[in-house]
Design a protein around this motif. Structure first.
Motif, PDB file in Angstrom:
ATOM      1  N   ARG A 295       0.857  -1.181   0.000  1.00 42.43           N
ATOM      2  CA  ARG A 295       0.000   0.000   0.000  1.00 42.43           C
ATOM      3  C   ARG A 295       0.900   1.239   0.000  1.00 42.43           C
ATOM      4  O   ARG A 295       1.886   1.289   0.746  1.00 42.43           O
ATOM      5  N   ILE A 296       0.574   2.236  -0.812  1.00 42.20           N
ATOM      6  CA  ILE A 296       1.287   3.507  -0.807  1.00 42.20           C
ATOM      7  C   ILE A 296       0.561   4.438   0.158  1.00 42.20           C
ATOM      8  O   ILE A 296      -0.640   4.663   0.023  1.00 42.20           O
ATOM      9  N   LEU A 297       1.288   4.957   1.133  1.00 44.26           N
ATOM     10  CA  LEU A 297       0.710   5.850   2.130  1.00 44.26           C
ATOM     11  C   LEU A 297       1.323   7.233   1.984  1.00 44.26           C
ATOM     12  O   LEU A 297       2.554   7.375   1.994  1.00 44.26           O
ATOM     13  N   ILE A 298       0.479   8.245   1.842  1.00 44.93           N
ATOM     14  CA  ILE A 298       0.953   9.625   1.716  1.00 44.93           C
ATOM     15  C   ILE A 298       0.363  10.433   2.860  1.00 44.93           C
ATOM     16  O   ILE A 298      -0.854  10.499   3.033  1.00 44.93           O
ATOM     17  N   GLY A 299       1.245  11.045   3.643  1.00 40.57           N
ATOM     18  CA  GLY A 299       0.811  11.852   4.780  1.00 40.57           C
ATOM     19  C   GLY A 299       0.323  13.219   4.342  1.00 40.57           C
ATOM     20  O   GLY A 299       0.549  13.660   3.209  1.00 40.57           O
ATOM     21  N   ALA A 300      -0.334  13.922   5.248  1.00 41.71           N
ATOM     22  CA  ALA A 300      -0.848  15.263   4.958  1.00 41.71           C
ATOM     23  C   ALA A 300       0.278  16.226   4.611  1.00 41.71           C
ATOM     24  O   ALA A 300       0.079  17.186   3.869  1.00 41.71           O
ATOM     25  N   ASP A 301       1.481  15.952   5.120  1.00 40.71           N
ATOM     26  CA  ASP A 301       2.629  16.812   4.838  1.00 40.71           C
ATOM     27  C   ASP A 301       3.345  16.442   3.546  1.00 40.71           C
ATOM     28  O   ASP A 301       4.323  17.072   3.166  1.00 40.71           O
ATOM     29  N   GLY A 302       2.859  15.408   2.838  1.00 45.55           N
ATOM     30  CA  GLY A 302       3.460  14.993   1.583  1.00 45.55           C
ATOM     31  C   GLY A 302       4.488  13.878   1.720  1.00 45.55           C
ATOM     32  O   GLY A 302       4.909  13.303   0.729  1.00 45.55           O
ATOM     33  N   ASP A 303       4.919  13.595   2.956  1.00 41.99           N
ATOM     34  CA  ASP A 303       5.828  12.462   3.153  1.00 41.99           C
ATOM     35  C   ASP A 303       5.108  11.183   2.765  1.00 41.99           C
ATOM     36  O   ASP A 303       3.887  11.071   2.923  1.00 41.99           O
ATOM     37  N   TRP A 304       5.861  10.198   2.298  1.00 42.65           N
ATOM     38  CA  TRP A 304       5.228   8.973   1.856  1.00 42.65           C
ATOM     39  C   TRP A 304       6.059   7.755   2.239  1.00 42.65           C
ATOM     40  O   TRP A 304       7.248   7.851   2.506  1.00 42.65           O
ATOM     41  N   THR A 305       5.388   6.638   2.273  1.00 45.95           N
ATOM     42  CA  THR A 305       6.022   5.359   2.540  1.00 45.95           C
ATOM     43  C   THR A 305       5.140   4.263   1.946  1.00 45.95           C
ATOM     44  O   THR A 305       4.084   4.545   1.396  1.00 45.95           O
ATOM     45  N   THR A 306       5.584   3.054   2.043  1.00 46.79           N
ATOM     46  CA  THR A 306       4.762   1.907   1.643  1.00 46.79           C
ATOM     47  C   THR A 306       4.734   0.918   2.789  1.00 46.79           C
ATOM     48  O   THR A 306       5.610   0.928   3.660  1.00 46.79           O
ATOM     49  N   GLU A 307       3.708   0.082   2.795  1.00 43.78           N
ATOM     50  CA  GLU A 307       3.639  -0.986   3.788  1.00 43.78           C
ATOM     51  C   GLU A 307       3.071  -2.229   3.132  1.00 43.78           C
ATOM     52  O   GLU A 307       2.209  -2.130   2.245  1.00 43.78           O
ATOM     53  N   PRO A 308       3.551  -3.401   3.532  1.00 43.82           N
ATOM     54  CA  PRO A 308       2.997  -4.634   2.970  1.00 43.82           C
ATOM     55  C   PRO A 308       1.537  -4.794   3.368  1.00 43.82           C
ATOM     56  O   PRO A 308       1.120  -4.392   4.449  1.00 43.82           O
ATOM     57  N   THR A 309       0.745  -5.361   2.496  1.00 46.86           N
ATOM     58  CA  THR A 309      -0.651  -5.673   2.822  1.00 46.86           C
ATOM     59  C   THR A 309      -0.745  -7.144   3.194  1.00 46.86           C
ATOM     60  O   THR A 309       0.255  -7.860   3.191  1.00 46.86           O
ATOM     61  N   GLU A 310      -1.937  -7.586   3.487  1.00 47.23           N
ATOM     62  CA  GLU A 310      -2.158  -8.993   3.808  1.00 47.23           C
ATOM     63  C   GLU A 310      -2.105  -9.874   2.564  1.00 47.23           C
ATOM     64  O   GLU A 310      -2.041 -11.097   2.657  1.00 47.23           O
ATOM     65  N   CYS A 311      -2.156  -9.256   1.405  1.00 49.16           N
ATOM     66  CA  CYS A 311      -2.167  -9.984   0.149  1.00 49.16           C
ATOM     67  C   CYS A 311      -0.787 -10.608  -0.100  1.00 49.16           C
ATOM     68  O   CYS A 311       0.220  -9.909  -0.123  1.00 49.16           O
ATOM     69  N   ALA A 312      -0.769 -11.910  -0.285  1.00 49.93           N
ATOM     70  CA  ALA A 312       0.474 -12.619  -0.581  1.00 49.93           C
ATOM     71  C   ALA A 312       0.322 -13.331  -1.916  1.00 49.93           C
ATOM     72  O   ALA A 312      -0.738 -13.313  -2.539  1.00 49.93           O
ATOM     73  N   GLU A 313       1.367 -13.976  -2.344  1.00 50.78           N
ATOM     74  CA  GLU A 313       1.370 -14.688  -3.615  1.00 50.78           C
ATOM     75  C   GLU A 313       0.228 -15.710  -3.659  1.00 50.78           C
ATOM     76  O   GLU A 313      -0.068 -16.365  -2.666  1.00 50.78           O
ATOM     77  N   GLY A 314      -0.360 -15.826  -4.838  1.00 48.55           N
ATOM     78  CA  GLY A 314      -1.376 -16.838  -5.009  1.00 48.55           C
ATOM     79  C   GLY A 314      -2.720 -16.262  -5.077  1.00 48.55           C
ATOM     80  O   GLY A 314      -3.714 -16.721  -5.335  1.00 48.55           O
TER      81      GLY A 314
END
Length: 122
Positions: free
Chosen positions: A103-122
């Motif tokens: 998931r791409i996460l963008i903060g109100a200040d414009g900073d951003w990061t990503t985090e793994p979701t529960e979705c895995a291969e398959g």
């Protein structure tokens, strides 16, 4: 396919040759040549597909797809698990590697990061 005069018609083959490629479209938006997949999310454009950094996600300046800061990227996955594609679903941006979704996460200040979701291969 033959035309009435016995000559081979270019027909669909020439039409297909004239269709723009992903690289042609990327050049219109000044996206660096080494990036293949582009997705829009909020005011930003994200790109992936760097063959030298296959797990890296790049971000343009807000509302400026022609500006790609050299330091605005995140290494989302390892080179052994390259990013393959991305997109937007409802209010979220996502990128996918061979093994996971992020998931791409963008903060109100414009900073951003990503985090793994529960979705895995398959």
């Amino acid at each position: 396919m033959r035309a009435d005069n016995g000559q081979v018609s270019q027909g669909r083959a020439s039409e297909a040759a004239q269709k723009p490629t992903v690289r042609d479209i990327a050049k219109l938006f000044c996206i660096p040549d080494y990036l293949l997949v582009v997705l829009g999310y909020t005011a930003y454009t994200f790109a992936l597909g760097d063959t030298n950094q296959p797990g890296r996600l790049y971000r343009s300046n807000p509302n400026r797809t022609e500006q790609w800061p050299a330091d605005d990227y995140e290494d989302v996955s390892s080179a052994a698990d390259p990013l393959m594609c991305g997109g937007q679903w409802t209010t979220g941006g996502f990128v996918f590697s061979r093994q996971r979704a992020y998931r791409i996460l963008i903060g109100a200040d414009g900073d951003w990061t990503t985090e793994p979701t529960e979705c895995a291969e398959g």
